[in-house]
Design a protein around this motif. Structure first.
Motif, mmCIF file in Angstrom:
data_model
loop_
_atom_site.group_PDB
_atom_site.id
_atom_site.type_symbol
_atom_site.label_atom_id
_atom_site.label_comp_id
_atom_site.label_asym_id
_atom_site.label_seq_id
_atom_site.Cartn_x
_atom_site.Cartn_y
_atom_site.Cartn_z
ATOM 1 N N ILE A 159 0.836 -1.209 0.000
ATOM 2 C CA ILE A 159 0.000 0.000 0.000
ATOM 3 C C ILE A 159 0.869 1.255 0.000
ATOM 4 O O ILE A 159 1.820 1.368 0.778
ATOM 5 C CB ILE A 159 -0.932 -0.010 1.225
ATOM 6 N N ASP A 160 0.529 2.210 -0.889
ATOM 7 C CA ASP A 160 1.288 3.463 -0.964
ATOM 8 C C ASP A 160 0.405 4.689 -0.722
ATOM 9 O O ASP A 160 0.894 5.829 -0.767
ATOM 10 C CB ASP A 160 1.995 3.593 -2.318
ATOM 11 N N ASP A 161 -0.868 4.477 -0.445
ATOM 12 C CA ASP A 161 -1.801 5.592 -0.284
ATOM 13 C C ASP A 161 -2.930 5.156 0.649
ATOM 14 O O ASP A 161 -3.559 4.116 0.412
ATOM 15 C CB ASP A 161 -2.364 5.987 -1.651
ATOM 16 N N ILE A 162 -3.177 5.911 1.720
ATOM 17 C CA ILE A 162 -4.241 5.531 2.655
ATOM 18 C C ILE A 162 -5.294 6.630 2.793
ATOM 19 O O ILE A 162 -6.052 6.643 3.758
ATOM 20 C CB ILE A 162 -3.672 5.182 4.047
ATOM 21 N N ARG A 163 -5.349 7.545 1.833
ATOM 22 C CA ARG A 163 -6.302 8.650 1.941
ATOM 23 C C ARG A 163 -7.745 8.175 2.047
ATOM 24 O O ARG A 163 -8.563 8.794 2.732
ATOM 25 C CB ARG A 163 -6.144 9.596 0.755
ATOM 26 N N ASP A 164 -8.083 7.058 1.386
ATOM 27 C CA ASP A 164 -9.452 6.550 1.438
ATOM 28 C C ASP A 164 -9.845 6.083 2.840
ATOM 29 O O ASP A 164 -11.030 5.982 3.156
ATOM 30 C CB ASP A 164 -9.623 5.388 0.457
#
Length: 295
Positions: A159-164
């Motif tokens: 995972i490289d993005d956790i904005r959601d």
């Protein structure tokens, strides 16, 4: 192929000992815990007679898909880690489920949990994905879990993005070690939406090497008690908060003096002209020095 059925339960020594004094159908109705881990199980058959089942252990098997659990209205814990599951489905009837363990499978998309309003823990670590693939989250599932989910484990899922994940406002424990998180500002924004966060582990991500990584997260997450396995001292937190506030105040004060004041009109002759030029040069010089000091 080994299939988990009523007959397999009947053949199990552990369960056979417990059914003395009861007929087998009566015993099945009393069952609350079912232990069938590491049994080479590939499929789940008809277990509908176990209507009072609350905990089901099926980890370390060879199950490829979740099925035939619609009867288990009372199920609260489901352990299915280290199988070959590729999709989360057929769980919509498990409305009392509070802990779901699906680590070590082949799941690429977290979905199908829209009806699980009581789910508090979700464990999805170490998914065996194809190279370049990363774990994704269905927005509908995230919204449905926003008011209940307290623990989320997504270790080692590329995972490289956790904005959601910002919608998960009740999170208390968050673990995302050995991923590819690198954007400090993005993390700060997400964590600002998690006021209940007590424990977090991000070890093994590129962001951990950023300057002031730990200090910035401690000041952002004011309820955080443990970061990357290390307890946070409250005196340290207060010092960092005060230091940050002092730094921002100094920066704001400097900004007030950055730009020169309005220039006054002067006659463009003789000594007056020279004075005007000197004042202009001084203002420009002060402005340049201020810029250098700020950066």
């Amino acid at each position: 192929m080994v299939c988990l059925t009523i007959d397999l339960i009947a053949k199990s020594r552990n369960h056979f000992k417990k059914k003395r004094g009861l007929s087998f159908p009566e015993y099945l109705k009393t069952l609350t815990h079912l232990h069938f881990s590491s049994k080479n199980i590939k499929d789940i058959g008809d277990l509908s007679m176990c209507r009072n089942l609350t905990v089901l252990y099926l980890y370390d098997n060879q199950i490829t898909h979740i099925c035939n659990l619609g009867f288990a209205f009372n199920l609260t814990h489901l352990y299915m880690q280290n199988n070959d599951i590729t999709r989360i489905d057929n769980l919509f009837n498990l409305q009392k489920l509070s802990k779901l363990y699906l680590g070590g499978n082949r799941i690429a998309v977290v979905e199908g949990l829209e009806e699980l309003s009581e789910l508090k823990e979700l464990h999805l670590e170490n998914q065996r994905l194809t190279p370049g693939e990363k774990l994704l989250f269905d927005p509908r599932t995230l919204v449905s879990l926003a008011k209940s989910l307290c623990v989320l484990n997504i270790n080692n899922d590329n995972i490289d993005d956790i904005r959601d994940l910002a919608v998960l406002k009740e999170l208390q424990h968050f673990s995302a070690t050995e991923n590819k998180l690198h954007n400090m500002e993005e993390l700060e924004d997400v964590f600002s939406h998690w006021p209940q966060l007590l424990q977090m582990d991000l070890g093994g991500n590129p962001v951990c090497k950023k300057q002031k990584y730990r200090d910035r997260l401690i000041t952002m997450c004011k309820s955080l008690e443990v970061l990357d396995g290390k307890e946070i001292n409250e005196l340290t937190r207060q010092f960092l908060i005060n230091w940050k506030a002092s730094r921002e105040a100094k920066k704001k004060n400097r900004n007030k003096h950055m730009l020169p004041g309005p220039l006054t009109s002067y006659p463009l002759k003789g000594k007056s002209f020279n004075c005007v030029c000197m004042k202009i040069y001084c203002n420009i010089f002060d402005y340049i020095i201020t810029i250098i000091l700020l950066f």
